[in-house]
Design a protein around this motif. Structure first.
Motif, PDB file in Angstrom:
ATOM      1  N   ALA A   2       0.861  -1.177   0.000  1.00 38.23           N
ATOM      2  CA  ALA A   2       0.000   0.000   0.000  1.00 38.23           C
ATOM      3  C   ALA A   2       0.898   1.228   0.000  1.00 38.23           C
ATOM      4  N   ARG A   4       2.092   4.778   0.508  1.00 37.73           N
ATOM      5  CA  ARG A   4       1.646   5.824   1.408  1.00 37.73           C
ATOM      6  C   ARG A   4       2.621   6.989   1.421  1.00 37.73           C
ATOM      7  N   GLU A  28      -0.572   9.695   7.782  1.00 38.94           N
ATOM      8  CA  GLU A  28      -0.233   8.913   6.591  1.00 38.94           C
ATOM      9  C   GLU A  28      -1.437   8.921   5.670  1.00 38.94           C
ATOM     10  N   HIS A  29      -1.151   8.836   4.378  1.00 39.88           N
ATOM     11  CA  HIS A  29      -2.202   8.911   3.372  1.00 39.88           C
ATOM     12  C   HIS A  29      -1.908   7.885   2.286  1.00 39.88           C
ATOM     13  N   ASN A  30      -2.907   7.109   1.912  1.00 42.02           N
ATOM     14  CA  ASN A  30      -2.731   6.066   0.899  1.00 42.02           C
ATOM     15  C   ASN A  30      -2.767   6.631  -0.512  1.00 42.02           C
ATOM     16  N   TRP A  31      -1.866   6.123  -1.346  1.00 41.65           N
ATOM     17  CA  TRP A  31      -1.851   6.250  -2.798  1.00 41.65           C
ATOM     18  C   TRP A  31      -1.467   7.606  -3.363  1.00 41.65           C
ATOM     19  N   SER A 176      -6.795  12.417   5.836  1.00 39.76           N
ATOM     20  CA  SER A 176      -5.789  11.363   5.944  1.00 39.76           C
ATOM     21  C   SER A 176      -5.929  10.686   7.307  1.00 39.76           C
TER      22      SER A 176
END
Length: 191
Positions: A2, A4, A28-31, A176
């Motif tokens: 994933a 991040r 943290e933030h996905n993608w 996020s």
């Protein structure tokens, strides 16, 4: 994996041989690297050694200036008709409280996973490290600095269309995972 974008705070910047003594989790933030991370690192951003990757792909920035910029933009967004108002207001409270508890001198953006997905090579090679460094500089030049300028323009009364788009899609830009403990954590997350 994933991918991040990770954001931390610390009183010193990482060096080639050491990470700061007390590294606190911010978000943290996905993608992707969200607008919140770009604005938080919008004051005096510079390339620093990564605490996660074996390459200079970290970005260090001034905590107080970045926090002020993000909170000012959130305040401006909140002055209008925001989609899902109660959820937005709760997120703003959470971000404000969390930044207050995790305050240090610097913010440290770790976006190596995102950069790798954008074409960064293996950091084990000289060519890979060079590619990552170029991508990191591009994040500062083509994402952080333009986002900062756009936020400053909006805060000065311009760029109403951008502010309206943030009101409609605030979750994409600001929602996020905010926590003292992130996937990569360097301490127990407390000050």
């Amino acid at each position: 994996m994933a991918m991040r974008s990770y954001l931390y705070s610390a009183d010193t910047l990482p060096t080639d041989t050491e990470i700061p003594d007390k590294v606190l989790g911010i978000s943290e933030h996905n993608w992707d690297i969200p607008l919140a991370h770009l604005l938080l690192t919008g004051r005096d951003p510079r390339v620093v050694p990564s605490m996660i990757w074996s390459a200079p792909v970290g970005i260090g920035a001034d905590f107080d200036g970045g926090a002020d910029l993000l909170l000012s933009v959130l305040s401006l967004v909140g002055k209008g008709d925001v989609a899902e108002r109660d959820d937005f207001d709760e997120l703003v409270r959470k971000i404000t409280d969390h930044l207050g508890k995790q305050r240090k001198r610097y913010l440290l953006l770790e976006a190596g996973e995102i950069l790798q997905a954008r074409g960064g090579a293996d950091t084990a090679s000289e060519e890979g490290e060079s590619a990552f460094l170029k991508l990191t500089r591009e994040v500062i030049d083509t994402e952080i600095e333009p986002a900062t300028r756009r936020a400053e323009a909006a805060l000065s009364g311009g760029d109403d269309a951008w502010v309206e788009s943030l009101r409609r899609n605030w979750r994409n830009h600001f929602a996020s995972f905010y926590s003292p403990v992130l996937y990569f954590s360097f301490s127990d997350g407390t000050a």
